[in-house]
Design an enzyme around this catalytic site. Structure first.
Site, PDB file in Angstrom:
ATOM      1  N   ASP A 287      -9.182  -4.554  -5.263  1.00 40.04           N
ATOM      2  CA  ASP A 287      -8.616  -3.826  -4.127  1.00 40.04           C
ATOM      3  C   ASP A 287      -9.433  -2.565  -3.856  1.00 40.04           C
ATOM      4  O   ASP A 287      -9.569  -1.715  -4.728  1.00 40.04           O
ATOM      5  CB  ASP A 287      -7.162  -3.454  -4.437  1.00 40.04           C
ATOM      6  CG  ASP A 287      -6.383  -3.012  -3.213  1.00 40.04           C
ATOM      7  OD1 ASP A 287      -6.946  -2.257  -2.390  1.00 40.04           O
ATOM      8  OD2 ASP A 287      -5.209  -3.406  -3.078  1.00 40.04           O
TER       9      ASP A 287
ATOM     10  N   SER B  31       0.835  -1.191   0.000  1.00 37.45           N
ATOM     11  CA  SER B  31       0.000   0.000   0.000  1.00 37.45           C
ATOM     12  C   SER B  31       0.882   1.258   0.000  1.00 37.45           C
ATOM     13  O   SER B  31       1.664   1.444  -0.929  1.00 37.45           O
ATOM     14  CB  SER B  31      -0.953  -0.038   1.203  1.00 37.45           C
ATOM     15  OG  SER B  31      -1.959   0.929   1.107  1.00 37.45           O
TER      16      SER B  31
ATOM     17  N   HIS C  21      -7.486  -5.752  -0.004  1.00 38.24           N
ATOM     18  CA  HIS C  21      -6.362  -4.831  -0.128  1.00 38.24           C
ATOM     19  C   HIS C  21      -5.058  -5.595  -0.062  1.00 38.24           C
ATOM     20  O   HIS C  21      -4.740  -6.218   0.951  1.00 38.24           O
ATOM     21  CB  HIS C  21      -6.433  -3.807   0.994  1.00 38.24           C
ATOM     22  CG  HIS C  21      -5.407  -2.724   0.888  1.00 38.24           C
ATOM     23  ND1 HIS C  21      -4.973  -2.211  -0.321  1.00 38.24           N
ATOM     24  CD2 HIS C  21      -4.712  -2.053   1.841  1.00 38.24           C
ATOM     25  CE1 HIS C  21      -4.077  -1.272  -0.108  1.00 38.24           C
ATOM     26  NE2 HIS C  21      -3.895  -1.156   1.187  1.00 38.24           N
TER      27      HIS C  21
END
Length: 531
Positions: A467, A223, A496
């Site tokens: 996601d 991320s 995610h």
């Protein structure tokens, strides 16, 4: 207008990953560029920082794994003026069990996630890498034990300055609240706030690399951690080892567009959860998907009007529920727990289950730091709001856009409409996060202008089709921006990031980090079947 941002925010990547599943003696020269760093002139002497060696010992605090070791490294507060003060950064590692070839450094995302805590909680997911590597993570500057930033506590909190008044009709009130919030964050964060952001964090990462004794950086970022990895590669292309980036962040979109993308993704994830939930007769949102989506909106608004008490002193609001939804929706494996927690809230008025999705720790507020040297903070003294405060500070430091009062006033109605259209549940919360940059100094333009066309070894980029936080198109766009060094792995899954939920992604990332084996760019991993 402004959502009351939760101070209980848990690390996004932790939900996705933990619950789901030779030393040079001379200091390397820094790249010459502007923005939060060197100005292209004479480079400061950083040799004392690059000559450190890490000393590992048992980790402080209760409940830490016995095989986890902790340490710290010292970095300059200001890389342009290394004599102005220093910061200590917290490290943690699991030692290599096989033939050690060096270290692989992890960043779990956020921004604002404390790596040492998350490695302690989710280390089992990375034990395969210990065949050849020490697996290391760290608390970036301003995060966790590393001089944590804060926006205050109680009535002195920046979040308390947001009173929920309708800013579309009265933008002067909104701007006043935002300036008050920015002042509160500066007051409670100490000197690190002026030197926070990914450009400085990447320089810290290079000091860590050298202190670990690694000639090149081997790295796995999730991320936000993908942004950090890309910035590192741009700043130190000659020191790139094997770098894998999972859940790829954007390098070009302004915060307003990032917030809209996040709101849309989270809304889709919520609708998927509702569609799954209503198949169960015990679903607290009913047995019809459309009615269930409407019930979720009504529940958020009801709690905003009439919060319910908690055992932690602060009432649980609708925006706290939005935060809980956001965390729980990062992984399908959390859905049954979310359903049970919602049932307790709806049927019994008990928010303890949903609070568990947001609780990043209930700790005493940190006293303002005033000394030029900041050592590590005790784990019990990390501020309650550190994660959301760090998230805002880092994102704002990375973004050069700062609309003035006149422009913000003109655009506020359009923004509110766009965010509400993107998500009736998440829109207000995400817009508030974006607006919190108002009143803060302009961020760096380095990421947009300089992180592109990299001359580095191949890097593996993983994008997940479903996601909710980092849309797949960001993986494609970032790969095109980075150039031929980027190799894309297309994960046809949900949630995610892919490493913690897809055995295919996990295997291909490990194969790259351990053996240098890369899949062909554009290859894919199929969706994992539900149990």
């Amino acid at each position: 207008m402004l959502a009351k941002l939760s101070k209980r925010c848990a690390a996004p990547a932790r939900c996705a990953l933990v619950v789901a599943a030779g030393l040079a003696l001379l200091a390397p020269a820094l790249p010459a560029h502007g923005g939060n760093g060197t100005d292209g002139g004479a480079r400061p002497d950083l040799s004392r920082f690059y000559q450190q060696k890490v000393t590992w010992s048992a980790c402080p605090g209760g409940g830490m794994p016995e095989d986890l070791q902790c340490a710290d490294v010292t970095v300059p507060l200001d890389y342009a003026d290394p004599g102005a003060g220093t910061l200590d950064l917290a490290l943690a590692r699991y030692r290599a069990t096989g033939h050690r070839r060096g270290s692989v450094v992890l960043n779990f995302g956020g921004p604002g996630g404390a790596g040492t805590e998350q490695l302690a909680a989710g280390g089992k997911d990375f034990m395969g890498l210990t065949d050849n590597y020490d697996v290391v993570s760290f608390d970036p500057r301003g995060v966790g034990r590393s001089s944590p930033v804060s926006c205050g506590d109680g009535q002195d909190s920046a979040l308390a300055a947001i009173d929920g008044s309708n800013g579309v009709e009265r933008p002067e009130n909104l701007l006043r609240q935002l300036r008050t919030a920015a002042t509160a964050c500066e007051k409670h964060s100490g000197p690190v706030l002026k030197h926070i952001g990914t450009v400085d964090a990447a320089r810290d990462l290079d000091v860590i690399r050298q202190a670990l004794g690694d000639r090149k950086l081997n790295y796995l970022g999730f991320s936000y951690g993908t942004r950090l990895g890309a910035v590192y590669a741009a700043e130190f292309p000659g020191r790139v080892g094997r770098i894998a980036l999972d859940g790829v962040d954007t390098l070009t979109e302004p915060l307003t567009e990032q917030g809209l993308a996040g709101a849309r993704g989270q809304q889709v994830a919520l609708e998927d959860f509702v569609a799954w939930c209503v198949k169960d007769i015990a679903c607290p949102l009913g047995q019809d998907a459309r009615s269930g989506r409407e019930a979720a909106v009504r529940l958020v608004r009801s709690l905003d009007r009439d919060p319910v008490p908690t055992g932690f002193g602060e009432p649980f609001t609708g925006q706290d529920l939005v935060d809980a939804f956001g965390q729980a929706l990062y992984s399908r494996e959390l859905w049954p727990s979310l359903e049970r927690a919602l049932a307790e809230l709806v049927e019994d008025g008990d928010p303890s289950g949903v609070v568990g999705f947001t609780a990043g720790g209930y700790a005493l507020p940190l006293r303002q730091q005033r000394v030029p040297h900041s050592g590590l903070v005790d784990p019990d003294d990390v501020p309650l709001d550190n994660l959301p405060a760090a998230l805002m500070a880092i994102n704002c430091a990375d973004d050069p856009d700062r609309p003035d009062a006149a422009r913000l006033t003109r655009e506020l109605g359009r923004l509110r409409s766009a965010y509400d259209h993107a998500s009736p549940v998440f829109g207000e919360y995400r817009l508030t996060q974006v607006l919190m940059c108002y009143g803060r100094p302009k961020g760096t333009d380095f990421i947009r202008e300089r992180v592109k066309d990299l001359a580095t070894p191949k890097m593996l980029l993983v994008g997940t089709r479903g996601d909710p936080a980092t849309p797949y198109r960001w993986t494609v766009e970032t790969a095109e921006r980075l150039g031929p060094s980027a190799v894309v792995l297309d994960n046809h899954g949900e949630g995610h990031t892919g490493y913690g939920s897809s055995t295919c992604v996990h295997g291909k990332v490990d194969a790259f980090l351990l053996y240098g084996t890369l899949p062909p760019s554009g290859s894919s991993c199929g969706a994992e079947k539900d149990e």
